[in-house]
Scaffold this motif. Sequence first.
Motif, mmCIF file in Angstrom:
data_model
loop_
_atom_site.group_PDB
_atom_site.id
_atom_site.type_symbol
_atom_site.label_atom_id
_atom_site.label_comp_id
_atom_site.label_asym_id
_atom_site.label_seq_id
_atom_site.Cartn_x
_atom_site.Cartn_y
_atom_site.Cartn_z
ATOM 1 N N LEU A 157 -6.054 3.684 -17.677
ATOM 2 C CA LEU A 157 -5.630 3.459 -16.297
ATOM 3 C C LEU A 157 -5.923 4.624 -15.358
ATOM 4 O O LEU A 157 -5.760 4.498 -14.141
ATOM 5 N N ALA A 158 -6.347 5.763 -15.903
ATOM 6 C CA ALA A 158 -6.457 6.970 -15.068
ATOM 7 C C ALA A 158 -7.473 6.807 -13.945
ATOM 8 O O ALA A 158 -7.366 7.470 -12.903
ATOM 9 N N GLY A 159 -8.435 5.915 -14.127
ATOM 10 C CA GLY A 159 -9.444 5.711 -13.083
ATOM 11 C C GLY A 159 -8.856 5.111 -11.813
ATOM 12 O O GLY A 159 -9.454 5.220 -10.743
ATOM 13 N N ASP A 160 -7.721 4.469 -11.921
ATOM 14 C CA ASP A 160 -7.052 3.895 -10.752
ATOM 15 C C ASP A 160 -6.196 4.981 -10.106
ATOM 16 O O ASP A 160 -5.139 5.332 -10.615
ATOM 17 N N ARG A 161 -6.658 5.503 -8.980
ATOM 18 C CA ARG A 161 -5.992 6.665 -8.375
ATOM 19 C C ARG A 161 -4.620 6.326 -7.799
ATOM 20 O O ARG A 161 -3.890 7.225 -7.374
ATOM 21 N N ARG A 193 -2.183 14.214 -7.692
ATOM 22 C CA ARG A 193 -2.938 13.131 -7.050
ATOM 23 C C ARG A 193 -2.467 12.859 -5.625
ATOM 24 O O ARG A 193 -3.255 12.418 -4.791
ATOM 25 N N LEU A 194 -1.192 13.095 -5.355
ATOM 26 C CA LEU A 194 -0.722 12.884 -3.983
ATOM 27 C C LEU A 194 -1.292 13.949 -3.055
ATOM 28 O O LEU A 194 -1.497 13.706 -1.862
ATOM 29 N N ALA A 195 -1.552 15.117 -3.613
ATOM 30 C CA ALA A 195 -2.073 16.211 -2.782
ATOM 31 C C ALA A 195 -3.431 15.853 -2.184
ATOM 32 O O ALA A 195 -3.831 16.423 -1.165
ATOM 33 N N PRO A 238 0.808 -1.234 0.000
ATOM 34 C CA PRO A 238 0.000 0.000 0.000
ATOM 35 C C PRO A 238 0.834 1.274 0.000
ATOM 36 O O PRO A 238 0.297 2.350 -0.251
ATOM 37 N N ARG A 239 2.133 1.173 0.261
ATOM 38 C CA ARG A 239 2.957 2.382 0.229
ATOM 39 C C ARG A 239 3.385 2.770 -1.183
ATOM 40 O O ARG A 239 3.968 3.830 -1.369
ATOM 41 N N LEU A 240 3.126 1.897 -2.137
ATOM 42 C CA LEU A 240 3.551 2.215 -3.506
ATOM 43 C C LEU A 240 2.475 2.984 -4.260
ATOM 44 O O LEU A 240 1.284 2.720 -4.123
ATOM 45 N N ARG A 241 2.930 3.946 -5.054
ATOM 46 C CA ARG A 241 2.077 4.589 -6.045
ATOM 47 C C ARG A 241 2.702 4.307 -7.408
ATOM 48 O O ARG A 241 3.926 4.208 -7.527
ATOM 49 N N GLY A 242 1.883 4.224 -8.419
ATOM 50 C CA GLY A 242 2.368 3.695 -9.685
ATOM 51 C C GLY A 242 2.664 4.750 -10.735
ATOM 52 O O GLY A 242 2.129 5.863 -10.717
ATOM 53 N N ALA A 243 3.564 4.363 -11.644
ATOM 54 C CA ALA A 243 3.862 5.171 -12.824
ATOM 55 C C ALA A 243 3.414 4.401 -14.051
ATOM 56 O O ALA A 243 3.705 3.214 -14.184
#
Lengths: 366, 357
Positions: B138-142, B339-341, B115-120
């Motif tokens: 893929l944009a729907g996957d936040r 998105r991180l904001a 859960p700590r990962l965010r994707g590129a």
Amino acid sequence: MNTQLRPESGENTRLRLVDCDIHPAQRTAGALYPYLERRWVDHLESFGTHIRQALVGQLAYPRMSDGGMRVDAKPEDGPAGSSLELMREQHLDPLGIEIGHLIALGRGGMEERNPELSAAMARAVNDWQLAEWLEPEPRLRGGIVVPQDVPEKAVAEIERHADDPRFVQVIMSTRPNETIGARKYWPIYRAAEAAGLPVGLHPAGYSSGKPSTGGGWPSFYFQEHYTFVPGSQALVTSLVIEGVLEAFPRLKVAIIEGGFSWAPALGWRMDRHFDTFRKEVPHLKMKPSEYMKRHFWWATQPMEEPKNGRHVEEVIDWIGWDRILYSSDYPHWDYDNPNFIFKFPLDPERRAAVFGGNARALYGHA
Amino acid sequence: MTDAPFRIDCDFHLPQAAVTELLPYLDEYWTRQITDRAMHRMPFRLSSYPPNAPLTRNPAYDDLTVSGALDRFDLSLAVASMLHGVVALHNPDMRAALLRAVNDHLAAVWLEAEPRLRGAILVSGEDPAAAVEEIERLAGDRRFVQVTLLAMQEVPHGARFHWPVYEAAARHGLAVAFHAGSLYRLPPAVSGWPSYQFEDYVLQSSGFENILVGLLGEGVFHKFPSLRVVFQESGFSWLPTTLWRIDKTWRGVRQEVPWLDRPPSQIMDGRVFFGLQPVDAPGPAALEQVLRHIGGTGMLLFSTDFPHRQFDGDPVPEGFPDDARPGLFAGNALRAYPRLATDPAVPERLRTEEEPA
């Protein structure tokens, strides 16, 4: 531009100014014909030059003024830079320039693909410099233009002028066929070192058939103008890492119109990653920045203008105040007047070094 | 853990998936193509990062798992990319299919597990239509917060050719990241092909200079003012020259690029960010000078570049100002990554934090 000169132009005379970048222009398309064999005149009349770009006799990034020149520098009968008389009146006399170095860009063989024509044009442009600039004007010095992609002809051209003190350096294209540190060019460096002549590297707009950035062709002159910076960084990187400066420890290189403010960052970067790649380049016996400091000199124009002028001072502190060479780039649009280029006070010793002393030491001028 | 400083890593690399691991995400046609053409046995490693080269592999990390690395570096979140060699294929259909598989694998295997990962989202810089399609898919996957492109390719990143990608990314609040590395379609510099990997790597930063000048000069930020760009493994010591030079050139050349309605350094401010690693400036005095010349630390994002060589274990280089650490670790990233904001994993106190002066 003359009207902007401040009264202390007399002080510049005392500084004994050396200008390390002046561009002489050929007055007409046939200006080199008197210096070429009949065969090559006929060839040029018929086939023209043969270089690696789409347009004949013009740049694909039009400059913001005619040819990228100062609009006030154009004589009535030719392009800017083609009149010695105007160059004296407008530049050498009022600024009190004691010695000016010619960098003959444009038609001159460095970019020509036909090897024999390339060599013939290099010979011609050097004879043209001699006859039309250096002989009539003792303040000027020439640069030996060489056909770098025909190295044996380039060496011959260096040797032909090596004993003539009016030629002070070797000029090769900054967009050669191969990376500039490639072994193909080592005979040229060997000859320059043997002759005691620095190599002057000045970027030019003509294409080499390779994009002007590693990531493709930019769209605007705004970007193309900047490519002289990364392009010059690549020259330094290549000469250092390919081992040229280890092989020719007395070779001296002047980076002219390529900028200098990036030198510390490039030196830091090469040093930072040297450990990672050291086993790949065992031919390097010193840190890359040590080769930079041993072998390179840097011309000022176009001078950087940060909001805080002192930032430039810090950059030069790293490079060394004995390695900075004043250059005007006359008659180009982004010409630098010596009275205005430093936005912070220089002590007299540094002024004397940058505006003449360093060039005298590098090029052996009296 | 709640009292520990929140730390976002903007350049974290996942182990490259073998082609066999991508097969579950490919349709019958491509599965057949891959196996018939023996591509499942091909390594697909980028020449920019040869697997065992000292640049790519830090032996100190050989036994470190992804989650172990997150623990070891105290990472609260990491923007994770997989720089997969399939991006270098020429066949546009095959390339697009395999890139979809890489991104699906990243989501299914890594984002699900950690859960700590965010994707590129890895996309091709040679096929904007396919890239846009992949972003839309893929944009729907936040959990995806970034679109990744290699720095060195054939058409300059600022060129209009690429604008549909920037439009889609900006619309979805995805930062666009350029990561060091080359498709090797072109020599890395105008003067030609170097002989050594060392030169290729050094010249990456020159490539980033051109990217920055290109994004500005071609008018990308005028067209897409909300676009956020992250340079990864670019270095930043080179920035002073670039900022000084573009502002000066702009004064003489602005008629050509009328969309630059103020000095370009002001236009990039708050829009272009730089991963911290590699810190090329040697030692605190040089670093302090660079930071002063670029006018602050607001554009720098903490990065480990794990498991590449660059990160030597010191989270922040000596000489980096103490009071800028919160920005480096989190605040700046929240401005770089829309998105991180708004990410629920980010503490509320950080999300509402004012921009550093």
